[in-house]
Design an enzyme around this catalytic site. Structure first.
Site: not given
Ligand code: PLP
Length: 404
Positions: A138, A223, A252
């Site tokens: 994701f 990420d 986050k």
């Molecule tokens: C939450 C998340 C995102 C997206 O972050 P947003 O602030 O919702 O755009 C991208 N990568 C990972 C691994 C995430 O957990």
């Protein structure tokens, strides 16, 4: 609004994009959340690993109050110190050299994708455009980060998505070697897939990605949006495997609840983003940056990553014992530090356990239908963990469920 039920107001005025939990939260303090009726919940989700220092942390609130009386926004047309102070303290936590600030995780990844493309086209002058990501990953909800995401169901109805992304199975070295070709520009991964069901990547798979990236001169993007900032027992989760990424994204937990994202990169990528090539109106504003600087200071000062490691190990150990005891219900316990997934044998049990936990005053969430994900704040104490294990044990004992 007073006379109408909150569910009805919401249906009337909002796009129905979120399946809400049956709770209206009005207040938070530390690990505790309070609903409209004054019922108290122990928060084992932290707003999806965002409020890692607890709700309404007094030290953070002090910084917010101080900064809002000085300056909230000026745009990126001006110099301002809070952004630079944050950049310096962020860079001291990793082997990165430069930062670009955004407002969300998706935008941080979007910046990483754009930087990769522009670096290949303008600096290396190569026609490499493909980015390899993993199935179940994701990376966000913008069009490019959705294209990067390895989950088909959330892409439905949004075609055409930007081309150039290839998804390979996780922990599969063979596919990795098969799919890297002359068009590959980068490999982008999460060290532990979060939305994908708390799936840690094998260490030898990670080392193979690192090896291929170096050998073929491909960018290695990690990420760390969910896994970063101490969550998994290391400041950045890639430090567990001694990796050497070229780009790292964060968001986050970075400002404990205020919106911020950051893309960090090695200095050889600097010239790929000259003035005017990328930007953001709100990105790196003085308010969020002063808060994020404090967040980093607190994590380091209180060694919250080390606490996440020891408390998390303990929690994982206890959950694995429960798995042995209730093997007809629990299939697997996975995770590292305070990022933990409990996979159940079927979606019904998962939902029932989640509902009972909520009834008993514990907030957590379900990913991939069968996995209860635990992301307690890093300020969680052993006593909260014991309470959680006690509650989960009695729920599992009392739960009579059919095989499906
Ligand atoms: C939450 C998340 C995102 C997206 O972050 P947003 O602030 O919702 O755009 C991208 N990568 C990972 C691994 C995430 O957990």
């Amino acid at each position: 609004m007073a006379k109408e039920k909150i569910e009805e107001v919401e249906k009337r005025v909002l796009f129905n994009t979120y399946a809400r939990y049956p709770l209206e939260i009005v207040r938070g303090e530390g690990i505790w959340l309070y609903d409209f009726y004054g019922k108290r919940y122990c928060d084992f989700l932290s707003g999806i690993s965002v409020c890692n220092l607890g709700h309404c942390n007094p030290e953070i609130n002090e910084v917010i109050k101080e900064q809002i009386s000085k300056l909230i926004h000026v745009s990126n047309l001006f110099y301002q110190r809070p952004q630079l102070e944050l950049a310096e303290s962020l860079l001291r936590t990793s082997n990165m050299d430069l930062v670009f600030f955004s407002n969300s995780g998706a935008e941080a990844n979007e910046a990483a994708i754009k930087l990769t493309r522009r670096y290949m086209q303008k600096i290396r002058k190569e026609n490499r455009y493909k980015i390899i990501t993993l199935e179940g990953s994701f990376h966000g909800r913008t069009l490019a980060t959705l294209a990067a995401t390895g989950q088909e169901k959330i892409k439905e109805g949004f075609s055409p998505l930007p081309p150039g992304f290839v998804h390979i199975p996780i922990n599969d070295k063979e596919s990795l070697n098969k799919f890297v070709d002359k068009d590959t520009s980068a490999i982008m991964i999460e060290i532990i897939q979060g939305e994908g069901g708390v799936r840690p990547l094998d260490i030898d798979f990670l080392k193979e990605i690192q090896r291929i990236c170096k050998e073929k001169e491909i960018l290695f993007i990690i990420d760390e949006i969910q896994t970063g900032l101490g969550r998994t027992g290391y400041f950045w989760s890639y430090q567990f495997a001694n990796l050497d990424p070229d780009i790292v994204t964060s968001a986050k937990a970075l400002a404990n609840g205020l919106p911020i994202g950051a893309m960090m990169a090695k200095k050889f990528l600097k010239e790929a983003f000259p003035p005017g090539s990328h930007g953001s109106t709100f990105g790196g504003g003085p308010l969020v940056c002063s808060v994020a600087t404090k967040v980093i200071e607190i994590i380091k000062r209180d060694k919250l990553h080390e606490k996440a490691k020891s408390l998390g190990n303990n929690l994982i150990k206890k959950l694995k014992e429960l798995k042995e005891e209730f093997s007809e219900k629990i299939k697997e316990v996975r995770g590292r530090g305070l990022m933990i997934g409990i996979e159940f044998n079927n979606a019904n049990v998962t939902k029932l356990v989640w509902e009972k936990l909520l009834e008993n005053g514990f907030i957590c969430n379900i990913t991939q239908q069968k996995v209860i994900r635990l992301l307690p704040p890093l300020i969680v104490k052993q006593e909260h963990i014991n309470m959680f294990i006690d509650a989960l044990t009695s729920i599992l004992k009392s739960l009579k469920v059919s095989k499906n």
